[in-house]
Structures are given as structure tokens and as C-alpha cells.
Motif scaffolding. Structure first.
Motif, short mmCIF file in Angstrom:
data_model
loop_
_atom_site.label_atom_id
_atom_site.label_comp_id
_atom_site.label_asym_id
_atom_site.label_seq_id
_atom_site.Cartn_x
_atom_site.Cartn_y
_atom_site.Cartn_z
N PRO A 863 0.82 -1.21 0.00
CA PRO A 863 0.00 0.00 0.00
C PRO A 863 0.86 1.26 0.00
O PRO A 863 1.82 1.37 0.76
N GLY A 864 0.52 2.18 -0.88
CA GLY A 864 1.27 3.42 -0.97
C GLY A 864 2.50 3.36 -1.85
O GLY A 864 3.07 4.41 -2.20
N ALA A 865 2.92 2.16 -2.22
CA ALA A 865 4.10 2.02 -3.08
C ALA A 865 3.72 2.34 -4.52
O ALA A 865 2.55 2.24 -4.91
N PRO A 866 4.68 2.73 -5.34
CA PRO A 866 4.36 2.99 -6.75
C PRO A 866 3.98 1.70 -7.47
O PRO A 866 4.41 0.61 -7.09
N PHE A 867 3.16 1.85 -8.50
CA PHE A 867 2.80 0.70 -9.31
C PHE A 867 3.95 0.33 -10.24
O PHE A 867 4.60 1.21 -10.81
N LEU A 868 4.20 -0.97 -10.36
CA LEU A 868 5.19 -1.48 -11.30
C LEU A 868 4.46 -1.88 -12.58
O LEU A 868 3.44 -2.57 -12.54
N ASP A 869 5.00 -1.45 -13.70
CA ASP A 869 4.34 -1.68 -14.98
C ASP A 869 4.82 -3.01 -15.58
O ASP A 869 5.96 -3.14 -16.03
N TYR A 870 3.94 -4.00 -15.55
CA TYR A 870 4.24 -5.31 -16.11
C TYR A 870 3.59 -5.50 -17.48
O TYR A 870 3.42 -6.63 -17.94
N THR A 871 3.24 -4.43 -18.15
CA THR A 871 2.65 -4.54 -19.48
C THR A 871 3.70 -5.00 -20.48
O THR A 871 4.77 -4.41 -20.59
N GLY A 872 3.41 -6.07 -21.19
CA GLY A 872 4.35 -6.57 -22.20
C GLY A 872 5.60 -7.16 -21.60
O GLY A 872 6.71 -6.92 -22.08
N ILE A 873 5.43 -7.99 -20.53
CA ILE A 873 6.57 -8.53 -19.80
C ILE A 873 6.57 -10.06 -19.84
O ILE A 873 5.53 -10.70 -19.70
N SER A 874 7.76 -10.62 -20.00
CA SER A 874 7.98 -12.06 -19.87
C SER A 874 8.51 -12.33 -18.47
O SER A 874 9.57 -11.82 -18.09
N ASN A 875 7.78 -13.15 -17.72
CA ASN A 875 8.14 -13.46 -16.34
C ASN A 875 8.23 -14.98 -16.22
O ASN A 875 7.46 -15.62 -15.51
N GLY A 876 9.19 -15.55 -16.92
CA GLY A 876 9.27 -17.00 -17.07
C GLY A 876 9.48 -17.77 -15.79
O GLY A 876 9.20 -18.96 -15.73
N GLY A 877 9.97 -17.12 -14.75
CA GLY A 877 10.17 -17.81 -13.48
C GLY A 877 8.94 -17.84 -12.61
O GLY A 877 8.98 -18.39 -11.50
N ALA A 878 7.83 -17.26 -13.06
CA ALA A 878 6.61 -17.21 -12.25
C ALA A 878 6.01 -18.61 -12.11
O ALA A 878 6.10 -19.45 -12.99
N GLY A 879 5.37 -18.84 -10.96
CA GLY A 879 4.67 -20.09 -10.75
C GLY A 879 3.37 -20.13 -11.51
O GLY A 879 2.92 -19.12 -12.09
N VAL A 967 14.13 -17.53 -22.91
CA VAL A 967 13.50 -16.70 -21.88
C VAL A 967 14.50 -16.54 -20.75
O VAL A 967 14.78 -17.49 -20.01
N ALA A 968 15.05 -15.34 -20.62
CA ALA A 968 16.14 -15.11 -19.66
C ALA A 968 15.70 -15.34 -18.23
O ALA A 968 16.51 -15.78 -17.39
N SER A 969 14.45 -15.07 -17.91
CA SER A 969 14.00 -15.14 -16.52
C SER A 969 13.59 -16.54 -16.09
O SER A 969 13.18 -16.73 -14.95
N SER A 970 13.69 -17.52 -16.98
CA SER A 970 13.28 -18.87 -16.65
C SER A 970 14.49 -19.74 -16.34
O SER A 970 15.53 -19.65 -17.00
N GLN A 971 14.35 -20.60 -15.35
CA GLN A 971 15.41 -21.52 -14.98
C GLN A 971 15.79 -22.42 -16.16
O GLN A 971 16.95 -22.78 -16.33
N ASN A 972 14.81 -22.77 -16.99
CA ASN A 972 15.06 -23.65 -18.12
C ASN A 972 15.39 -22.91 -19.40
O ASN A 972 15.45 -23.51 -20.47
N SER A 973 15.57 -21.59 -19.31
CA SER A 973 15.92 -20.74 -20.45
C SER A 973 14.80 -20.65 -21.49
O SER A 973 15.01 -20.20 -22.60
N THR A 974 13.63 -21.13 -21.13
CA THR A 974 12.44 -20.92 -21.94
C THR A 974 11.25 -21.01 -21.00
O THR A 974 11.40 -21.37 -19.82
#
Length: 994
Positions: A863-879, A967-974
Motif C-alpha cells: 500500500p502506498g508504493a508505486p505501481f510497477l508496470d508489467y505490461t508486455g513482460i515475460s516473467n518466465g520464473g513465475a509459478g 527466456v532469460a527469466s526462466s530456470q530452463n531458459s524458456t
């Protein structure tokens, strides 16, 4: 249903990409020609919906060539890939889940014929794998909040699977698929039998199906040959302690004796700074990793390494000896499913119809993650009395200040078969209800339902630390305990582990989840008054629902197993049991629909509506949701619609009551990924503030003597999720406005043209979520300015735990009411066809397309923190169920171009995803990794229906054999869940109806 009504449905619900079976299947009809519209409690004389609804018919599901419903739905722009066959590893259940708008699988509701399905996990998710395709007559997708109509969980929308209705006869169906490389085999068969009886007063449908899908190993695809180069290797390695380091001079003498001297600068003063020492099969030592000083490599690793390179699972990458995990894991899980479904109804009297339904599913998913490794403390250790210690290692050990101390080793159990999990689900659901007329214009529907799900997880080849420690401690190396004992020094020795010793150190670890759901619901519908445009209608609903959950993990998976804080099983973060826990809710809802004007100039139809719901939870008390809507049809062929909703979601059992549950947090290897910020290779250490980061690391437990050479040995660490009984419900404001146009022409170029355009805006406050583990690390180590004083008391640093040697033990991610989510965008659906009678008089060339444009996707962590813009983002490490999700492309589309006749259909499907940036552009903007370029897949399909009731279908998926993107953010590189792992594959199916 009459043909005119079917045409109306088609016009209003716009079949999107390849959704040619919309129309009459978009809603269920009764004898009085009123329709139950998905997303509404009101029964209307037409199926006009104020919410955008995508209707997917069985033909469209067939054209996708999959055997899993979620894989077909994930191709539509409204869906974000969540859990599927590529996300079930490491014992996480192998579930297939649905995620609308990327807002999380627990923020959309999954229904079967408008009723809730059995839940599959503690977080309230529905496993789509339990739904047999053979009973599905279509799928309706509401892409907007629907809490006022359906209750909690429907914040981002509803997915309603509709079963076959009014079916008489027998249908046999089968489909087989295989990749071009002869693997990834999959097939399913089904039998459906429907019949009316008692002169049409009753009907029954019974359906049975069997589905099988082979696993796919990473070793079967070249892309994974060098992916996830793990430092846990089968040769075993000695890990020098920064506080009991061997003599650097002795180590140099040993390597000089091999004829491979170490060229080290004077700044290297301790043996611990040399890093791990591995064991060749001949008893000599090698340096596993590069040796760094002052942030630069001063001595490449793999000195004196004499093992395989590029074979037998090993590789030398950047002069460092590794075993790529990509070669060892299943990239697609296997699946076996058996289902039975029975649905029937009988008219007891003119105003009383009884109905019932039974669903039984026996589903087993097998997941595999390679060989077990010596990961997560408390670790096993080796006494200096172990008889298998090689002479050179003994010489190094003797040079330590405390030469008799046990030492820590690092390795992968290559002598034990790969660990794997059988995830078995047995699901049963029973429904009994009555419906009928109360009086003229008033109806009732009352039902009760009970379902139970038992998830039995069996972890095969679970390596027990306690048993390994017994072998290591034994004066004879364990020979007296099992044949040959356990020699971890050298790959050939590790692989020669006898079957008796494998049995001695492994077990089948069995854990059980039990879930139940009890539902009672009564609904009354009726007409109130008529303003001249049609009757105003009301729906009143009362319901009670109770969900229970219990979890009994295997004793060796708990912290009480003797190896706290970790479990007794190697490579697994500990977890704790949870006794039977329940959440109950009583609800009352009402909805009204008021036609204002009809059949007037500029107002063929004008109507308004509203809905409200009060939900009284046993955990958080009462919450309220409401909805207002309007629809206007200025002319017959144009509908303008819009709605506003206040939606709520109460916290589920996991979020409220979950005990500390272990998971794996992928952090990558620096500098290409965030990694452990204390790692000497990380950008946190090599950047302008590297000294402050190093001081913080020392204050957290990294030994001062080893901070100059500290490296984290793997790409993942532990993550601990914990419930929070103080959580409060989420609140959402959702808004949508759109228009539907159907061409008024009856023939010609625009004789069959329809277009819908809908804008959606969803804002969720008080979001319940664990803080992402990578975000905790970024904020603790001030990578985004959150800890400018580099203080250990920073709120994020309090969530980071290190062991006695400074290694990153785990990152705590408790559930909290955090900040907010905001997303908005536009979805377009278009359908167009023109006559093309060159093969048959009924021939038409057609185009169906669903296009999604994401204007914004923003996340506020606190709460109160700035919003992070994840529009058009690859987040390959996400569950599978993470927010932000694994990808938020600005553009996504599914289009079909084809030719069809009454008997034949052939088409080309185009799946498109726009270019996306790597998540590092959000988390570490000073160290941005490469993103993913636009992604295109093409599929070819055809089907032909014969006069005898036989239909044949065939197709090619990934027609041009599009490879996997990096995919740089993924453990498996994709992103294994999002992109096609199999490559070009083929399917052939047949349906015979008689």
C-alpha cells in the motif's frame, strides 16, 4: 431450439477464432423458449448478455488437436497460461488450472453447468484435468467480474463448461496424436450413451472416457542439452568452510603434482576462496568453478577435470563443471485419466422435475525432476574417518585448522533412479435437485451437491538424509549396512551404488490431501411488472457452502524428521501437516432485469439491470458485492452493452491457515540472472554499491573470511509460504463496455459478418498474495532503492534466512494484504464468410479471429508504493498461479482461415503473441536481459462427415516446427508452459454416432 433463436444466439455471442459452434450452444433452453444465460441468474426470452462472452464449441476444441481442455482454452486472448503439463514438477501436483486476464487462477470461477466443481488444492483451484472432454457440449467464458451473480472467486470472470443436453443415441470417439520425432504420444477414447424414456418425461446421459499422455524428457529435445547447468554433480565435491579452510599452499601443491598448477594472485589467501573441489574417478581432485578476485575471474575452473564433457549428463560451461538439469527433467508430465459421468432427469409431475448428476474421475499425473541432490539444510556431512576418502582429499582435509572436523559435501545421487511423483486424484461429485413452476411466470430450482477429492502423492526414490548419514558415518563406509556401502567420491563410484544400498537410502514418501465441498442452493425466478417492453424479471437465490481441507505429509517431509530446518528427504524443503480445516459461507443474492423500451426508433431494445449479493463467511464475516448493467440496441443489428461491478474475494484456506509450506524459488545464476545478491558474481556485488552489499551479507551470516569468494552453488533456493489469519477480503471494481454488430445483409460479401469490440477495466485492492521471492531479494539488497541504509532490520531482509555458512537457506513469502492490481484492454472478435461454391453449393470461405490488446497491467506490491508496470513482460520464473503471471503480452490473437461445406472443413489456425520484454526490465532496470520476440504458431486441420454418422478429423500442430524462444527469466531458459515444447506433431481422430 428453433432455428431463428439459434441465429439470434450466433449474432449476439459472436463465435471468435474458430468458434464455429457458438450459436445454439451458448445457453440452455427449456420448453418455454427462455434461456439461461451464463453470467446471469435471469431467464430471458433471448440470450442477450451485458458481459462479453466467448463461446467455444466442441468443434473448436477438436481443431486445437489437444487432449486437455485447458491447453485449447489457453490459446484464446482472454486466457493467460497457468498450470499445465509443463508446470507440475517437483511434486507440485501436476494440476491444470485456468487463469483469466493473468489475475490468478484463484480469482476466476470454474463451473460445470453453472455449478461449482470439486476443488483440487488448498488454494481453491479447480483442476481442469478432471473434466472429461466427452461430456462437453461447449464452453462459455465471461471475461469480467461476476461476484454478484456467482459469489466469491469470480473477480476476473467465469468459465462455465456445459454438458451435452437432449442427446439420444450412442457416440464413440477417439483421437491419437504423436510428434514428428515419434514421441509425446497421446490418445483418448470415449463412449457416450443418451436416451429418453417414459414417453419423454425422463432422459439419461452416461459417458465414459480414458485418456493417456506420454511424458517428454528434456534429453529428447536439443534445446535443453545445456540448460540449467547445475553445480550439483555426480562426481561429488568438497565444500571448503570459510571458518575452517584448508591451506591454500597445500591445495596448490596437490595441483602442481598433477602438472596443472593453479595460477593465483596474492589476493587469494585461503583454500575456501578456491571453491569446491571435485573428485575424478582416479581419486585426483579438480576445481569445479572459476576462481574470482576483485570481481574478476583470475583462474578458470575445471582444472584437472578428467570426466566427460557433453556426454553422460556432464558439460563444462564457462570453464565450470556442470550437469545440466534440462537433460534430466520431464518437460511434459505424463497423464492417465479414467472418468464416468451420469446425468439424468425425470418429470415427477407437471411442475416437479427431479434431476441428478454423478461424476467420477481417477486421474494420475507423473512428474519427474532428475536425480536427487544434496540441497537445503540441514545437510549431511562426512567424517574424516570415512574409508572412501581419497589420499589427495585427506591431505587437503588435514591442512585445516581443525583437521578432525566433519566436512560438507555437494553432489547428485547419480546411483539412484531419478526422483518422481505419482500424483493421483480420485474425485467424486453427487448432485440431486428439483425444479419446476410455482405459478404462472414463477419457477424454482433447488439442489444439493457433495463432492470429495483425495490427492495421494507418492514420491518415488526419495533419498533419506538420515540413512545417507548412517552410511557416511560407518567405519566401513556402510558395507555392513548394505552391499558395497556408499562411496560418493567420483562419478563411477557413485553410479556403482548397489541395489541394496539404493533400497537402504530411499523410500516411497506418501502424502495425502483430502478436500470436501458441500453445497445447497435454492433459486426462485419470476416476472414483476411490464413497462411495455417486456416483463421485468427478478431472481432470488440463497445458498450454503462448506469447504474442508486436510493435509498429512509423509513424516520425512516435515521439519520434525530430525534434519530441521529442512526435511529428511534430500532436495526438498520441509512442510508441515494441517488438520481438517473448514470455511463455510451463507449467501443471499438477487438480480433484476428491467426492459424499458422495445421496438421503437433508435431503441429496438433498451434495458437496465442490477444484482447484489451478501456473503457471510465463517472466517471474515459479511462481504457485499453488487452489479449494474445496461444494454441498448439502437437498431436490430447493433447492440451496445456495459456493466459495472464491485466484486469481492474472501481469503481461502491456504491464505488463512496454511502452516509453513516449503517450495522452490528459482533465482538463476548471476550475472545473467539475479541469483543470490551476496554471490560475488552478482550485479549487486559488482555494481557501484558492491561494498555496502558485501557488508550487509556479512551481517546476515556470510563469513567475513569468505565474502570475497562467496558463490551460491545452484539456481534455486528454498521458499517458505505461510498463511495469515488476519487477512481481509480483496475488493475489485470491474467495468466493461462494448458493442456487437451483425451485418444486416442477407447475402453477398457481407452476408455473414459479425464484429464485437469490448473494453474491460479491472482494479483489485487489498490484494492477497505472498511477496514474490525475487522481489524480496531485490528490495533487501537495495537493487531498487528500498534499503538505502543496507540495514539487516529492513522489513524485506527480515524475510531472508542464511545458514551457518552464509548460504541462502530460504526466502519467506507469507500471505499478506499487499497493494493492488490494475489491468485494462480491448478484445475484438470478428467472423466473416463468403459463398465459395467451387467444391459444393454450401461451400464458404471464412475467417474467425479473436484479438486481445492489453493496454496496461500494473502491480502495486505494498500500500502506498508505486505501481510497477508489467505490461508486455515475460516473467518466465513465475509459478502457475503467480501474479504477475508468466507473460503479459500487449497483443495476442487466435485466427482461423478456412473453407467449409456442409460435410467438409479445412483450415489454418494462426496463434500469435507479440514481443515482450524480460522481467528484469522491471526488477533490475540497470541490468536488463534480452526479451522474447513475437511468437507465431500455425496449425492445419481438416474434418469430413460421412452420411453414415462417421466423422474423421486430422491435423498438424506447429506446422512449421517453430523452435523454443529463449527466456532469460526462466530456470530452463524458456517458458515451458507457454511455448510449444513438442514441435511439429500430428493428430487423427474419429467420431461415430448412431
Amino acid at each position: 431450439m428453433s432455428s431463428s433463436l439459434a441465429a439470434c444466439a450466433t449474432a449476439l455471442l459472436l463465435p471468435s477464432a474458430a468458434l464455429a459452434q457458438a450459436g445454439a450452444e451458448s445457453a440452455s433452453a427449456d420448453d418455454d423458449d427462455t434461456i439461461v444465460v451464463t453470467g446471469s441468474l435471469i431467464r430471458r426470452p433471448n440470450n442477450t448478455s451485458v458481459s462479453p462472452i466467448i463461446t467455444v464449441g466442441p468443434e473448436a476444441l477438436d481443431q486445437a488437436g489437444t487432449i486437455n481442455l485447458n491447453d485449447a482454452l489457453n490459446q484464446l486472448p482472454s486466457f493467460t497460461t497457468s498450470g499445465n503439463a509443463a508446470t507440475g514438477g517437483q511434486g507440485t501436483g501436476g494440476r491444470a488450472t485456468i487463469n483469466l486476464r493473468g489475475l490468478g487462477s484463484n480469482r476466476n470461477l470454474v463451473l460445470l453447468d453453472g455449478r461449482r466443481l470439486p476443488l483440487s488444492d488448498i488454494s481453491g483451484n479447480v483442476d481442469i484435468n478432471i473434466i472429461p472432454e466427452s461430456i462437453i457440449g461447449g464452453v462459455d467464458v465471461i471475461t469480467g467480474g461476476a461476484s454478484a451473480v456467482y459469489g466469491s472467486d469470480a473477480m476476473s470472470g467465469v468459465v462455465n463448461f456445459r454438458t451435452l443436453r437432449g442427446f439420444e443415441g450412442v457416440v464413440l470417439d477417439g483421437q491419437y496424436g504423436i510428434s514428428e520425432m515419434g514421441d509425446a504420444e497421446r490418445y483418448n477414447t470415449s463412449l457416450a450413451i443418451g436416451s429418453a424414456f417414459a414417453d419423454g418425461r425422463g432422459s439419461v446421459l452416461a459417458a465414459f472416457s480414458y485418456t493417456h499422455q506420454d511424458s517428454l524428457q528434456g534429453s529428447e529435445r536439443d534445446f535443453f542439452f545445456d540448460k540449467v547447468p547445475s553445480s550439483f554433480i555426480g562426481t561429488g565435491t568438497f565444500i571448503p568452510s570459510a571458518t575452517n579452510s584448508p591451506s591454500l599452499a597445500v591445495i596448490q601443491q596437490v595441483f602442481a603434482g598433477y602438472g596443472t598448477p593453479l595460477n593465483l594472485p596474492g589476493s587469494i589467501t585461503q583454500g575456501s576462496q578456491v571453491g569446491n573441489l571435485g573428485f575424478n574417478n582416479n581419486g585426483t581432485l579438480f576445481t569445479q568453478n572459476n576462481i574470482a578476485a576483485g570481481g574478476a575471474v583470475v583462474q578458470p575452473g575445471a582444472v584437472n577435470y578428467q570426466g566427460p564433457n557433453g556426454t553422460n549428463g556432464y558439460g563444462v560451461f564457462g570453464n565450470q563443471v556442470r550437469m545440466p538439469v534440462g537433460q534430466q527433467i520431464q518437460i511434459l508430465n505424463s497423464l492417465e485419466r479414467k472418468t464416468a459421468f451420469v446425468n439424468g432427469e425425470y418429470e415427477l409431475a407437471p411442475s416437479i422435475t427431479a434431476y441428478g448428476q454423478f461424476l467420477y474421475v481417477d486421474l494420475t499425473v507423473n512428474t519427474e525432476s532428475g536425480g536427487s541432490l544434496t540441497q537445503f539444510p540441514t545437510l549431511t556431512s562426512v567424517p574424516v574417518t570415512n574409508p572412501f576418502i581419497t589420499p589427495d582429499l585427506a591431505r587437503v582435509l588435514a591442512s585445516r585448522p581443525n583437521p578432525t572436523a566433519n566436512f560438507t559435501w555437494n553432489g547428485r545421487y547419480v546411483g539412484v533412479p531419478d526422483k518422481n511423483w505419482d500424483e493421483n486424484y480420485v474425485v467424486q461429485q453427487y448432485v440431486l435437485g428439483f425444479r419446476g413452476d410455482i405459478t404462472d411466470g414463477w419457477t424454482y430450482d433447488v439442489f444439493g451437491a457433495y463432492d470429495q477429492s483425495r490427492h495421494t502423492q507418492v514420491m518415488h526414490q526419495a533419498v533419506l538424509k538420515s540413512q545417507v548419514q548412517r552410511l557416511l558415518n560407518a567405519a566401513d563406509g556402510g558395507r555392513s549396512l548394505c552391499s558395497g556401502g556408499f562411496n560418493p567420491f567420483g562419478d563411477s563410484n557413485a553410479r556403482s551404488l548397489s541395489a541394496a544400498c539404493v533400497d537402504f537410502i530411499t523410500k516411497d514418501a506418501i502424502s495425502i490431501e483430502d478436500l470436501t465441498q458441500t453445497q445447497f442452493q435454492a433459486q426462485v425466478n419470476g416476472n414483476l411488472f411490464d413497462l411495455g417492453a417486456g416483463p421485468a424479471q427478478i431472481a432470488l437465490l440463497g445458498s450454503y457452502r462448506r469447504n474442508t481441507y486436510a493435509f498429512a505429509p509423509d513424516q520425512d517431509l516435515t521439519a520434525d524428521s530430525g534434519f530441521a530446518p529442512g526435511a529428511n528427504i534430500e532436495g526438498v524443503v520441509n512442510t508441515l501437516p494441517l488438520g481438517r480445516t473448514a470455511i463455510a459461507v451463507k449467501e443471499f443474492a438477487a438480480q433484476v432485469d428491467i426492459p424499458l423500451i422495445a421496438n421503437s426508433p433508435f431503441a429496438e431494445e433498451l434495458a437496465i439491470g442490477a444484482a447484489g449479493r451478501v456473503s457471510d463467511y465463517s472466517t471474515v464475516g459479511s462481504v457485499h458485492s453488487y452489479e449494474f448493467d445496461a444494454r441498448w440496441r439502437p437498431v436490430e443489428d447493433l447492440l451496445i452493452r456495459g456493466s459495472y461491478q464491485r466484486a469481492v474475494r474472501a481469503p481461502n484456506i491456504a491464505e488463512l491457515f496454511s502452516p509453513p509450506q516449503g517450495a522452490q524459488l528459482v533465482i538463476g545464476t548471476p550475472p545473467g540472472a539475479l541469483g543470490d545478491p551476496c554471490d560475488v558474481r552478482s550485479t549487486a556485488r559488482t555494481g557501484a554499491n558492491g561494498t555496502q552489499v558485501a557488508n550487509l551479507c556479512v551481517a546476515q551470516g556470510v563469513p567475513q573470511a569468505g565474502i570475497g569468494s562467496y558463490q551460491f552453488p545452484t539456481t534455486a533456493t528454498g521458499q517458505v509460504n505461510t498463511g495469515n489469519a488476519l487477512l481481509t477480503p480483496e475488493r475489485a471494481n470491474t467495468f466493461n463496455v462494448g458493442a456487437v454488430f451483425n451485418s444486416p445483409a442477407s447475402d453477398g460479401v457481407f452476408g455473414d459478418f459479425s464484429l464485437s469490440v469490448d473494453y474491460y477495466n479491472i482494479s483489485i485492492q487489498n490484494v492477497i498474495s505472498p511477496i514474490p521471492g525475487l522481489t524480496v531479494l531485490s528490495k533487501c539488497y537495495n537493487l531498487d532503492g528500498s534499503n538505502p541504509s543496507y540495514s539487516t532490520t529492513n522489513e524485506f531482509c527480515q524475510l531472508v534466512r542464511r545458514d551457518a555458512n552464509g548460504q541462502l537457506l530460504n526466502v519467506s513469502t507469507p500471505f499478506q494484504n499487499l497493494g493492488a492490481l490494475k489491468t485494462d484492454g480491448v478484445e475484438v472478435q470478428v467472423r466473416w464468410s463468403v459463398p465459395a461454391p467451387f467444391l459444393a453449393d454450401s461451400g464458404r470461405v471464412y475467417v474467425d479471429s479473436a484479438i486481445g490488446w492489453l493496454n496496461s497491467f500494473k502491480v502495486q506490491l505494498l500500500p502506498g508504493a508505486p505501481f510497477l508496470d508489467y505490461t508486455g513482460i515475460s516473467n518466465g520464473g513465475a509459478g502457475p498461479n503467480s501474479v504477475p503471471p508468466r507473460a503479459t503480452p500487449e497483443w495476442k490473437a487466435l485466427s482461423t482461415f478456412g473453407y467449409r461445406t456442409d460435410d467438409f472443413n479445412v483450415g489454418l489456425r494462426w496463434r500469435f503473441q507479440g514481443a515482450i520484454d524480460d522481467v528484469s526490465s522491471v526488477l533490475t532496470p540497470n541490468n536488463v536481459q534480452v526479451g522474447v520476440s513475437s511468437y507465431h504458431l500455425f496449425d492445419l486441420f481438416a474434418n469430413y462427415t460421412f452420411e453414415n454418422g462417421l466423422e474423421l478429423r486430422a491435423g498438424v500442430t506447429n506446422l512449421f516446427d517453430r523452435g523454443l524462444p529463449f527466456v532469460a527469466s526462466s530456470q530452463n531458459s524458456t517458458d515451458a508452459a507457454l511455448y510449444d515444447l513438442v514441435g511439429r506433431s500430428f493428430f487423427l481422430g474419429a467420431t461415430f454416432e448412431f
